[in-house]
Design an enzyme around this catalytic site. Structure first.
Site, mmCIF file in Angstrom:
data_model
loop_
_atom_site.group_PDB
_atom_site.id
_atom_site.type_symbol
_atom_site.label_atom_id
_atom_site.label_comp_id
_atom_site.label_asym_id
_atom_site.label_seq_id
_atom_site.Cartn_x
_atom_site.Cartn_y
_atom_site.Cartn_z
ATOM 1 N N GLY A 12 -18.735 -7.068 -22.404
ATOM 2 C CA GLY A 12 -19.522 -7.345 -23.319
ATOM 3 C C GLY A 12 -19.304 -6.300 -24.506
ATOM 4 O O GLY A 12 -18.556 -6.156 -25.046
ATOM 5 N N SER A 13 -20.646 -5.571 -24.739
ATOM 6 C CA SER A 13 -20.587 -4.534 -25.617
ATOM 7 C C SER A 13 -20.076 -3.109 -24.907
ATOM 8 O O SER A 13 -19.189 -2.524 -25.513
ATOM 9 C CB SER A 13 -22.131 -4.078 -25.968
ATOM 10 O OG SER A 13 -22.397 -2.739 -26.830
ATOM 11 N N GLN A 14 -20.568 -2.730 -23.889
ATOM 12 C CA GLN A 14 -20.220 -1.631 -23.287
ATOM 13 C C GLN A 14 -18.861 -1.545 -22.407
ATOM 14 O O GLN A 14 -17.969 -0.723 -22.293
ATOM 15 C CB GLN A 14 -21.308 -1.070 -22.402
ATOM 16 C CG GLN A 14 -22.461 -0.424 -22.917
ATOM 17 C CD GLN A 14 -22.236 0.893 -23.689
ATOM 18 O OE1 GLN A 14 -21.378 1.653 -23.224
ATOM 19 N NE2 GLN A 14 -22.912 1.098 -24.586
ATOM 20 N N ASP A 49 -35.974 2.672 -22.808
ATOM 21 C CA ASP A 49 -34.988 2.071 -23.678
ATOM 22 C C ASP A 49 -35.660 0.755 -24.050
ATOM 23 O O ASP A 49 -35.588 0.203 -25.370
ATOM 24 C CB ASP A 49 -33.902 1.707 -22.891
ATOM 25 C CG ASP A 49 -32.758 1.039 -23.533
ATOM 26 O OD1 ASP A 49 -32.289 1.661 -24.588
ATOM 27 O OD2 ASP A 49 -32.225 0.075 -23.049
ATOM 28 N N VAL A 89 -14.911 -2.211 -13.302
ATOM 29 C CA VAL A 89 -15.671 -2.337 -14.546
ATOM 30 C C VAL A 89 -16.092 -3.949 -14.620
ATOM 31 O O VAL A 89 -15.204 -4.646 -14.874
ATOM 32 C CB VAL A 89 -14.858 -1.911 -15.833
ATOM 33 C CG1 VAL A 89 -15.882 -2.160 -16.925
ATOM 34 C CG2 VAL A 89 -14.657 -0.443 -15.655
ATOM 35 N N ILE A 90 -17.409 -4.318 -14.174
ATOM 36 C CA ILE A 90 -17.664 -5.834 -14.472
ATOM 37 C C ILE A 90 -18.371 -6.048 -15.827
ATOM 38 O O ILE A 90 -19.455 -5.766 -16.058
ATOM 39 C CB ILE A 90 -18.809 -5.948 -13.008
ATOM 40 C CG1 ILE A 90 -18.283 -5.320 -11.912
ATOM 41 C CG2 ILE A 90 -18.957 -7.491 -13.015
ATOM 42 C CD1 ILE A 90 -16.746 -5.865 -11.469
ATOM 43 N N SER A 100 -13.327 -17.045 -17.758
ATOM 44 C CA SER A 100 -13.856 -16.306 -18.759
ATOM 45 C C SER A 100 -13.048 -16.077 -19.962
ATOM 46 O O SER A 100 -11.741 -16.163 -19.745
ATOM 47 C CB SER A 100 -14.387 -15.006 -18.364
ATOM 48 O OG SER A 100 -14.828 -14.338 -19.559
ATOM 49 N N LYS A 135 -25.945 6.646 -25.732
ATOM 50 C CA LYS A 135 -26.780 6.490 -26.429
ATOM 51 C C LYS A 135 -26.316 6.016 -27.847
ATOM 52 O O LYS A 135 -26.420 6.225 -28.891
ATOM 53 C CB LYS A 135 -27.572 7.671 -26.878
ATOM 54 C CG LYS A 135 -28.094 8.266 -25.710
ATOM 55 C CD LYS A 135 -29.052 7.541 -24.643
ATOM 56 C CE LYS A 135 -29.542 7.928 -23.472
ATOM 57 N NZ LYS A 135 -30.109 6.963 -22.584
ATOM 58 N N GLU A 163 -36.674 -0.852 -27.924
ATOM 59 C CA GLU A 163 -36.275 -1.908 -28.464
ATOM 60 C C GLU A 163 -37.330 -2.584 -28.910
ATOM 61 O O GLU A 163 -37.349 -3.319 -29.976
ATOM 62 C CB GLU A 163 -35.310 -2.637 -27.414
ATOM 63 C CG GLU A 163 -33.970 -2.080 -27.084
ATOM 64 C CD GLU A 163 -33.240 -2.702 -25.772
ATOM 65 O OE1 GLU A 163 -33.662 -3.641 -25.398
ATOM 66 O OE2 GLU A 163 -32.055 -2.276 -25.659
#
Length: 470
Positions: free
Chosen positions: A126-128, A307, A122-123, A157, A244, A311
């Site tokens: 952030g949000s996801q 998407d 999993v790179i 980081s 979603k 936005e």
């Protein structure tokens, strides 16, 4: 988003001195309610056509001539085959679609879906990233699988500390350098920002193992590659699972799903490239492991276009443009700044959004007084076709690649590059309206959803219906 938020301000007729003087809000005789509104709004449409301002008939025809609809390709077939999960066919508005129902009772199928995968990288954090990594890890543990979920981050980081707090560590091999993680993973979930993907995709591709799988949760990278005449290398598969909802809600509802059956965030999935026949089942397994109650098929191109278009419209850009425009409208016609903020931002983000979410758009109209309904009708009629015109322009910008190119260039302004100094964009909270908002929010009572302003509600519902129609 800057272009969207600054340009989306539908032209409206002059405002009255106060919201109570609704009789001064006369719908222009040249514009009527769109003939494309849904059945749920037909009572509203009928009421407008019965009015004495001749807002029907020729008005709709003129409005239709005003809007230049872009050419739309027929949708591709979205059928798929899976050897692990059960596919269902459902009919939505006369169209057949295929879905997979999720649930914790399917977690035992994950080892079969992820056959050949020993490590999922999993790179990004952030949000996801945090939500997807933790959901995948917990689901695989419940499935008694030995697949490792590993976080890959840039050296230095600040997110290392947050990942460690969530249980991912260097000591147990579940946290490490981004490039080492990509090189060692059989399924790489690239969850870094759009601009970071655009800047680093060549290095990401060069570190992918042959016959591995690249997973995306947004089709932006495909759009960027298309805009520069490229595509993904052919030595690995490319899939997408797109929840979603924002990352925190993906995690929160997954946890809630341990106690409440059916809780979760639905996801779309796409298989853009399948080099060895595993891609569909891996994508479906990924979605089920995230806790998606329903997973439905799309394409990577459809996903990024819909998407980004959303936005620029009803999700973000258009709403900002509307509240800024209405705030100026109200204050220029004598309304106090504080009340104008409440009647725009607080109205849309509070009572209007809550009511639509719980009871639908028609409930907004039905809850108004008779004078309020007239004001709503005038706002809706004046706004629908201008919203359609601007939304079609937004869609054309997305479909042509112009919007994606602007996002990439905007992202590059934040850093020194090729000898040019950093020149980041300013924040939208520096405008007069948002400064007033700081004051209003500081004194807002807990639980206050704001006033239901008829004119604001009419403009917002017109925007929503225009986006549906577009």
């Amino acid at each position: 988003m800057a272009a969207a938020t600054s340009s989306f301000s539908p032209a409206l007729s002059p405002a009255p001195q106060s919201s109570s003087a609704s009789k001064t809000h006369v719908a222009p005789s040249s514009l009527g309610f769109s003939s494309a509104v849904s059945k749920s709004l037909s009572p509203l449409r009928a009421k407008a056509t019965r009015g004495g301002n001749n807002v029907s008939g020729g008005g709709s025809a003129l409005g239709a001539r005003m809007v230049s609809m872009p050419s739309i390709k027929p949708p591709p077939s979205l059928d798929f085959d899976t050897s692990v999960f059960t596919k269902e066919k459902i009919n939505l508005a006369g169209h057949n679609e295929y879905i997979v129902r999720g649930g914790r009772d399917l977690f035992h199928l994950l080892p079969d879906a992820f056959k050949g995968i020993k490590e999922i990288g999993v790179i990004g954090w952030g949000s996801q990233g945090p939500a997807q990594a933790q959901n995948l890890r917990d689901s695989l543990v419940e499935a008694k699988s030995d697949i490792v979920v590993k976080i890959g981050l840039r050296k230095g980081s600040r997110s290392f500390a947050e990942a460690r707090a969530a249980g991912f560590t260097e000591e147990n091999g579940t946290l490490g350098d981004i490039w080492e993680t990509i090189s060692g993973s059989d399924l790489v979930l690239l969850l870094i920002s759009d601009s970071a993907q655009a800047d680093n995709y060549e290095k990401v591709f060069s570190h992918m193992k042959p016959n591995s799988i690249l997973g995306l949760s947004h089709g932006f990278l495909l759009g960027h590659l298309q805009s520069v005449g490229l595509d993904f290398p052919k030595n690995f598969s490319v899939i997408a699972v797109c929840p979603k909802g924002m990352g925190p809600s993906v995690r929160r509802l997954y946890v809630q799903g341990k106690e409440i059956n059916g809780a979760g965030i639905n996801s779309s999935f796409a298989v853009h490239q399948d080099v060895d026949g595993r891609a569909t089942d891996v994508a479906l397994g990924w979605s089920v492991a995230l806790g998606s109650p329903f997973t439905f098929a799309t394409t990577l191109e459809q996903e990024y276009k819909s998407d980004i278009f959303g936005e620029r419209g009803i999700l973000l850009g258009a709403v900002h443009g509307i509240v800024e425009s209405l705030f100026r409208r109200y204050t220029e016609n004598g309304m106090s700044e504080d009340l104008a903020y409440k009647n725009t931002v607080e109205c849309i983000t509070g009572i209007v959004s809550r009511t639509i979410s719980a009871k639908g758009m028609l409930e907004i109209y039905n809850s108004l007084s008779e004078d309020g309904k007239k004001e709503f009708e005038a706002a809706y009629s004046a706004s629908f076709y201008p919203c359609m015109d601007i939304l079609y322009e937004c869609y054309e910008d997305v479909a042509s690649g112009s919007e994606i190119r602007s996002v990439v260039l905007a992202g590059r302004r934040f850093y020194e590059k090729e000898g040019l100094p950093a020149f980041p964009m300013g924040k939208i909270d520096q405008t007069r309206m948002w400064k007033v908002g700081e004051r209003v929010r500081s004194t807002r009572p807990a639980g206050d959803l704001g006033p239901l302003h008829p004119f604001t509600a009419g403009v917002f519902v017109a925007l929503m219906m225009a986006q549906v129609r577009a």
